[in-house]
Write a protein that holds these residues in place. Structure first.
Motif, PDB file in Angstrom:
ATOM      1  N   LEU A 192       0.903  -0.979   0.040  1.00 58.78           N
ATOM      2  CA  LEU A 192       0.085  -0.061   0.005  1.00 58.78           C
ATOM      3  C   LEU A 192       0.973   1.063   0.052  1.00 58.78           C
ATOM      4  O   LEU A 192       1.923   1.415   0.968  1.00 58.78           O
ATOM      5  CB  LEU A 192      -0.642  -0.043   1.254  1.00 58.78           C
ATOM      6  CG  LEU A 192      -1.899   1.049   1.277  1.00 58.78           C
ATOM      7  CD1 LEU A 192      -2.702   1.040   0.236  1.00 58.78           C
ATOM      8  CD2 LEU A 192      -2.662   1.108   2.748  1.00 58.78           C
ATOM      9  N   LEU A 193       0.690   2.091  -0.938  1.00 59.41           N
ATOM     10  CA  LEU A 193       1.665   3.220  -1.314  1.00 59.41           C
ATOM     11  C   LEU A 193       1.123   4.503  -1.231  1.00 59.41           C
ATOM     12  O   LEU A 193      -0.251   4.699  -1.540  1.00 59.41           O
ATOM     13  CB  LEU A 193       2.494   3.044  -2.232  1.00 59.41           C
ATOM     14  CG  LEU A 193       3.136   1.516  -2.395  1.00 59.41           C
ATOM     15  CD1 LEU A 193       3.276   1.097  -3.763  1.00 59.41           C
ATOM     16  CD2 LEU A 193       4.489   1.824  -2.042  1.00 59.41           C
ATOM     17  N   SER A 194       1.732   5.545  -1.014  1.00 59.91           N
ATOM     18  CA  SER A 194       1.035   7.001  -1.470  1.00 59.91           C
ATOM     19  C   SER A 194       2.327   7.716  -1.823  1.00 59.91           C
ATOM     20  O   SER A 194       3.478   7.524  -1.590  1.00 59.91           O
ATOM     21  CB  SER A 194       0.535   7.370  -0.223  1.00 59.91           C
ATOM     22  OG  SER A 194       1.184   7.902   0.615  1.00 59.91           O
ATOM     23  N   GLY A 201       3.095  -1.517   5.408  1.00 60.90           N
ATOM     24  CA  GLY A 201       2.247  -1.485   3.934  1.00 60.90           C
ATOM     25  C   GLY A 201       2.209  -2.600   3.371  1.00 60.90           C
ATOM     26  O   GLY A 201       1.860  -2.730   2.234  1.00 60.90           O
ATOM     27  N   ILE A 202       2.624  -3.814   4.014  1.00 63.15           N
ATOM     28  CA  ILE A 202       2.746  -5.129   3.256  1.00 63.15           C
ATOM     29  C   ILE A 202       1.134  -5.659   3.104  1.00 63.15           C
ATOM     30  O   ILE A 202       0.621  -5.715   4.332  1.00 63.15           O
ATOM     31  CB  ILE A 202       3.499  -5.952   3.795  1.00 63.15           C
ATOM     32  CG1 ILE A 202       4.944  -5.470   3.360  1.00 63.15           C
ATOM     33  CG2 ILE A 202       3.536  -7.445   2.860  1.00 63.15           C
ATOM     34  CD1 ILE A 202       6.176  -6.217   4.043  1.00 63.15           C
ATOM     35  N   ASN A 221       7.771   5.548   5.920  1.00 62.41           N
ATOM     36  CA  ASN A 221       8.230   4.420   5.123  1.00 62.41           C
ATOM     37  C   ASN A 221       8.288   4.813   3.870  1.00 62.41           C
ATOM     38  O   ASN A 221       8.015   4.215   2.818  1.00 62.41           O
ATOM     39  CB  ASN A 221       7.248   3.390   5.277  1.00 62.41           C
ATOM     40  CG  ASN A 221       7.124   2.671   6.435  1.00 62.41           C
ATOM     41  OD1 ASN A 221       7.482   3.388   7.637  1.00 62.41           O
ATOM     42  ND2 ASN A 221       6.645   1.289   6.458  1.00 62.41           N
ATOM     43  N   ARG A 222       9.264   6.105   3.512  1.00 64.32           N
ATOM     44  CA  ARG A 222       9.622   6.518   2.154  1.00 64.32           C
ATOM     45  C   ARG A 222      10.291   5.358   1.637  1.00 64.32           C
ATOM     46  O   ARG A 222      11.237   4.682   2.369  1.00 64.32           O
ATOM     47  CB  ARG A 222      10.380   7.648   2.356  1.00 64.32           C
ATOM     48  CG  ARG A 222      10.781   8.155   0.890  1.00 64.32           C
ATOM     49  CD  ARG A 222      11.686   9.336   1.595  1.00 64.32           C
ATOM     50  NE  ARG A 222      12.383   9.896   0.196  1.00 64.32           N
ATOM     51  CZ  ARG A 222      11.805  10.721  -0.475  1.00 64.32           C
ATOM     52  NH1 ARG A 222      10.657  11.429  -0.067  1.00 64.32           N
ATOM     53  NH2 ARG A 222      12.463  11.326  -1.494  1.00 64.32           N
ATOM     54  N   ILE A 223      10.028   5.194   0.500  1.00 63.64           N
ATOM     55  CA  ILE A 223      10.829   4.161  -0.510  1.00 63.64           C
ATOM     56  C   ILE A 223      11.793   5.112  -1.221  1.00 63.64           C
ATOM     57  O   ILE A 223      11.346   5.905  -2.231  1.00 63.64           O
ATOM     58  CB  ILE A 223      10.085   3.551  -1.213  1.00 63.64           C
ATOM     59  CG1 ILE A 223       8.871   2.475  -0.219  1.00 63.64           C
ATOM     60  CG2 ILE A 223      10.783   2.321  -2.020  1.00 63.64           C
ATOM     61  CD1 ILE A 223       8.002   1.957  -1.214  1.00 63.64           C
ATOM     62  N   ILE A 243       0.828   0.935   8.323  1.00 60.78           N
ATOM     63  CA  ILE A 243      -0.236   0.373   8.835  1.00 60.78           C
ATOM     64  C   ILE A 243      -0.279   0.112  10.481  1.00 60.78           C
ATOM     65  O   ILE A 243       0.522  -0.437  10.782  1.00 60.78           O
ATOM     66  CB  ILE A 243      -0.859  -0.865   8.180  1.00 60.78           C
ATOM     67  CG1 ILE A 243      -0.950  -0.655   6.640  1.00 60.78           C
ATOM     68  CG2 ILE A 243      -2.236  -1.438   8.730  1.00 60.78           C
ATOM     69  CD1 ILE A 243      -1.525  -1.956   5.787  1.00 60.78           C
ATOM     70  N   ALA A 244      -1.059   0.905  11.275  1.00 60.05           N
ATOM     71  CA  ALA A 244      -0.969   0.632  12.595  1.00 60.05           C
ATOM     72  C   ALA A 244      -1.431  -0.781  12.901  1.00 60.05           C
ATOM     73  O   ALA A 244      -2.374  -0.805  13.678  1.00 60.05           O
ATOM     74  CB  ALA A 244      -1.597   1.581  13.155  1.00 60.05           C
ATOM     75  N   VAL A 245      -0.749  -1.714  12.746  1.00 60.88           N
ATOM     76  CA  VAL A 245      -1.255  -3.197  12.978  1.00 60.88           C
ATOM     77  C   VAL A 245      -1.300  -3.502  14.523  1.00 60.88           C
ATOM     78  O   VAL A 245      -2.289  -4.117  14.933  1.00 60.88           O
ATOM     79  CB  VAL A 245      -0.400  -4.230  12.296  1.00 60.88           C
ATOM     80  CG1 VAL A 245      -0.542  -5.556  12.724  1.00 60.88           C
ATOM     81  CG2 VAL A 245      -0.341  -3.937  10.649  1.00 60.88           C
ATOM     82  N   ASP A 246      -0.189  -2.897  15.213  1.00 60.29           N
ATOM     83  CA  ASP A 246      -0.320  -3.191  16.794  1.00 60.29           C
ATOM     84  C   ASP A 246      -1.479  -2.568  17.365  1.00 60.29           C
ATOM     85  O   ASP A 246      -2.339  -3.153  18.227  1.00 60.29           O
ATOM     86  CB  ASP A 246       0.967  -2.601  17.368  1.00 60.29           C
ATOM     87  CG  ASP A 246       1.183  -2.762  18.837  1.00 60.29           C
ATOM     88  OD1 ASP A 246       1.285  -4.046  18.968  1.00 60.29           O
ATOM     89  OD2 ASP A 246       1.237  -1.896  19.593  1.00 60.29           O
TER      90      ASP A 246
END
Lengths: 230, 635
Positions: free
Chosen positions: A15-17, A191-192, A227-229, A113-116
């Motif tokens: 998931l990207l932006s 973002g996976i 999480n910049r790529i 993504i704030a999975v926690d």
């Protein structure tokens, strides 16, 4: 460009932006010469593209299969966000890092993504989704116990899990819709996104994935400034 | 944004025949030294691959140039408005981004962005290397409260020594406050709170009529810390040509970014300690009845030893009772050192904190001291109080007495342990008892600190722990003289994972320590002090084993009554991770890549990324940038 008749059983990607409120258009994606638009997935807003790569990204044997290699990309665009999926995440990593970030006007960032937080919220007050998989670090215990995994149909129902959730930092989870069987999607902190694909026979599956993303966005579990790529 | 591996050096100087300043970039410090004048100042600059500045280079700023010094700002943020053909570097100064362009439109665009964002800047117009014009952010004068307070101090008459210390303190704090008002990161708030602490301290003689020399000592410590802090963080702020840093290899721009990083780290620790309330909860163990036998008679595998006692105590953090923020600074002389108001880190960490030898993780030892000192003040009687001394003495004058509550039983257990260590003193007499406690207090504290540090901050990872403490000890000039003490402390910590066992505990811990020390030698990190320690363990084991057995109960006190898994989560938890295993334990940050990604736990970040054997300015700078600019929580 060769047509791909690839049947994908598992979709995995990111998931990207980008750092602009401007919508990512199909033409933006097609500024990347390695991408070709194939079709829309019937009855949905999802799109299929072909990605031509000079590098084998799915473990192909270079002696028997010469470049270029072609991969199917499944994409959903929404405003400044973009979900890119393929049969392996390596394909998406390569596409983003080596192609799109050079052709697009602005670089893409992974959406955190704030999975926690999501897992802890579901544990305390379950709503639309329940947990089917949890993978977490357990930093409180240090080296004697570093990480744990849980599998089940509704993990948070187990008191054993609830008793120890505060001692976990969850980084991957699987969720299912409370009213249906089977895991819908797995989500990672960085973002996976991955899921077992049946969309060719059941396009409704993609709508359900879309609903999950809408839920995450509405509940503010998504952070596009991280999480910049490069 | 990937930063280069080696720095260039920005040099500012005047030639003797003129007062005008000349600026140039040179690829090595040696080149700067070859042309050094009375006024030369330098700072390393790290280039960025995306801006074509990554390789160390020489640049004399020919023709017309505009040089911006901007900060404090995350480079990714300002990078959004800087054209890739413009030159951009990052520095360790508080004005941490240096930009050079010869394009007027680009200069205007950058200036507009900086003004819109309200970020501090200084802009030099440079012609053929000569600074012909300077402009900078507007000076804002904010609070008048501290000015009045500091002005009022000059009227105080306490004693000649204290008055002299105040005369030094007032302008020091005034300088710090005035300059901090122009910089975010709540620096002004920190300094205000420290100033308030000093004001309260100076009121005490009038209110309580007590120790002026203690006040003098406290003021000296604050002055020393404040002096370094001010020079290090505020050098290189407008007007740059007038604010020289005493740290000569960074004399042009200072080391504001490492100082902010250190500050953020300390604020995280203070906030975490503030939530953990370990000494406060420990004191409340007096409310839990002692349902068991004497601690000394309870078997090692009894669950009594493994209950999470601290989490049974509920105390709401008292927000009214906020602690004075500890002032962090770098010092070559003080090294890692903590006082009630200051913590210093070695100056070498500025360019080497990526390496295990100069890891900032060593600060956890100082942090552990804060907790353990507070705990010992609960366990030890106040030597000035006859009642407390008498009550404490009663606990070990009769072998059949059992503590009526858990805290009392722990206290009794501690006193007997110390009596076992200090075997030649009659501990049942008051004089002997007090002498024994006083003589062994430092050693008891050190052992408890090591166990606490090992459990809370190193997660009981014996290899990581030994690598951390023994490589740091290797940098101390007096390391070799204290081999026995260091070996005992290390083996005591290594006992923790074996406490459930009933025998061979010391041997198991010893063998693990030996393996880890040998591994250090294999990795090229074991200096003579490590070899000496191995030899000592080998030749003196029988004596050493006895010494460790005598101190065994100190380990148990920390493990059983000061460690809580729930509290450990506060120190070790990190939700900004993407995985559980691997060298980076879930972080996806890459050394030297400055990213927008944020983290929650600076201690965990340091633990994971301080792994190199080789000090590197570039990697250390990257770590300071993450700590300064990439924390979710702002303190």
């Amino acid at each position: 460009m060769k047509a791909i008749n690839e049947k994908i059983s598992h979709l995995s990607g990111l998931l990207l932006s980008w750092s602009s409120p401007k919508t990512i258009s199909r033409n933006d994606l097609l500024s990347c010469e390695s991408l070709k638009f194939n079709d829309e997935v019937e009855g949905t807003k999802w799109e299929e593209y072909s990605f031509k790569s000079n590098h084998p990204l799915r473990g192909e044997d270079e002696r028997s299969q010469t470049p270029p290699y072609f991969y199917k990309i499944i994409c959903r665009r929404s405003g400044a966000r973009l979900l890119l999926l393929s049969s392996t995440r390596q394909i998406i990593d390569h596409l983003v890092e080596n192609e799109l970030n050079y052709s697009l006007k602005l670089p893409l960032h992974r959406v955190q993504i704030a999975v926690d937080t999501l897992v802890k919220d579901i544990t305390v007050s379950p709503e639309a989704y329940v947990l089917t998989f949890v993978h977490a670090r357990t930093p409180a215990f240090g080296s004697p116990l570093r990480s744990v995994s849980f599998y089940g149909d509704n993990i948070a129902e187990a008191s054993f899990f609830r008793d120890y959730i505060d001692l976990m930092n969850v980084f991957t989870c699987g969720i299912r819709n409370i009213t249906s069987n089977g895991e819908l999607v797995r989500l990672g902190n960085d973002g996976i996104i991955s899921f077992y694909s049946s969309y060719a026979s059941n396009p409704h599956q993609l709508t359900e994935i879309e609903n999950v993303l809408s839920y995450l966005s509405k509940k503010r579990y998504l952070d596009s400034n991280t999480n910049r790529i490069n | 944004m990937e930063i280069g591996k080696q720095p260039s050096f920005l040099v500012l100087q005047s030639k003797s025949e003129t007062i005008e300043h000349i600026i140039k970039l040179v690829p090595t410090q040696k080149e700067a030294l070859m042309d050094w004048t009375f006024s030369t100042r330098i700072s390393p600059l790290l280039g960025v691959y995306e801006y074509g500045t990554a390789d160390p280079s020489r640049y004399d700023f020919p023709g017309d140039n505009y040089i911006f010094f901007v900060g404090p700002v995350h480079p990714i943020e300002i990078g959004k408005c800087v054209n890739k053909v413009t030159k951009l570097w990052i520095s360790l100064g508080i004005l941490n981004v240096v930009i050079c362009t010869n394009s007027l439109p680009e200069k205007r665009k950058i200036l507009k962005w900086v003004l819109d964002q309200n970020i501090q800047y200084e802009l030099w117009s440079v012609k053929d290397g000569k600074i012909i014009r300077k402009q900078s952010s507007a000076v804002v004068t904010n609070s008048t409260k501290w000015r009045k307070q500091l002005g009022g101090l000059t009227k105080l008459k306490i004693s000649s020594e204290v008055d002299e210390a105040i005369r030094e303190y007032a302008p020091l704090m005034a300088t710090a406050m005035a300059r901090s008002e122009r910089i975010p990161f709540s620096l002004a708030t920190d300094l205000n709170e420290l100033n308030q602490h000093v004001m309260d301290l100076l009121k005490k003689p009038e209110q309580e009529g007590n120790d002026k020399y203690q006040i003098f000592a406290d003021l000296l410590l604050i002055n020393a810390g404040l002096s370094r802090f001010t020079s290090q963080i505020f050098s290189g702020t407008p007007h740059i040509t007038e604010t020289e840093c005493h740290f000569k290899s960074h004399s042009l721009l200072g080391i504001g970014v490492p100082t902010i990083a250190l500050r953020n780290l300390l604020r995280f620790v203070e906030a975490t300690l503030g939530n953990a309330l370990i000494p406060e909860k420990f004191a409340k163990l007096a409310e839990l009845p002692n349902n068991q036998d004497m601690c000394a008679r309870i078997p090692s595998n009894n669950e009594f030893w493994y209950e999470d006692y601290l989490s049974k105590i509920n105390i709401e953090p008292n927000k009214q009772n906020k602690q004075v923020p500890i002032l962090g600074y770098f010092s070559a002389r003080d090294g890692f050192r903590s006082t009630t108001t200051t913590i210093s880190a070695p100056l070498a960490t500025v360019s080497a904190c990526n390496s295990v030898q100069w890891s900032l993780m060593t600060l956890t030892h100082e942090i552990s001291h804060i907790v353990i000192d507070a705990v010992l003040s609960i366990l030890y009687p106040d030597f000035q109080s006859d009642v407390e001394v008498a009550n404490a003495l009663k606990l070990i004058q009769n072998d059949t007495i059992i503590g009526v509550n858990l805290l009392e039983e722990i206290r009794r257990y501690l006193f007997y342990t110390i009596a076992g260590i200090e075997e030649f003193i009659d501990f049942r007499s008051e004089d002997g008892f007090l002498a024994m406690l006083a003589l062994r207090k430092v050693e008891v504290a050190e052992i408890m600190v090591h166990v606490f540090d090992f459990m809370y901050f190193y997660g009981q990872d014996i290899n990581k722990y030994i690598k951390g403490i023994w490589t740091t000890w290797g940098t101390l000039p007096f390391g070799q003289d204290r081999t026995k003490d260091y070996v005992i402390r290390t083996i005591c910590a290594a006992i923790v994972p074996h406490l459930r066992r009933s025998n061979k505990i010391e041997e198991l811990a010893r063998d693990q320590v030996i393996d880890s020390l040998k591994e250090l030698i294999n990795q090229g990190l074991g200096n003579n002090h490590v070899k000496q320690a191995l030899k000592y363990i080998d030749t003196e084991w029988d004596e050493l084993r006895v010494e460790i057995i005598k101190r065994h109960q100190l380990v148990r006190i920390v493990r059983s009554f000061l460690f809580s898994e729930k509290i450990s989560m506060l120190f070790r938890g990190e939700s900004s991770i993407s995985g559980g295993e691997g060298a980076t334990e879930g972080y996806i940050l890459k050394p030297r890549k400055v990213e927008a990604k944020k983290i929650h736990n600076p201690l965990h970040f340091i633990e994971v990324y301080t792994t190199s054997k080789t000090p590197s300015l570039a990697e250390s700078t990257w770590m300071f940038y993450i700590l300064a600019f990439c924390l979710y929580e702002s303190y």
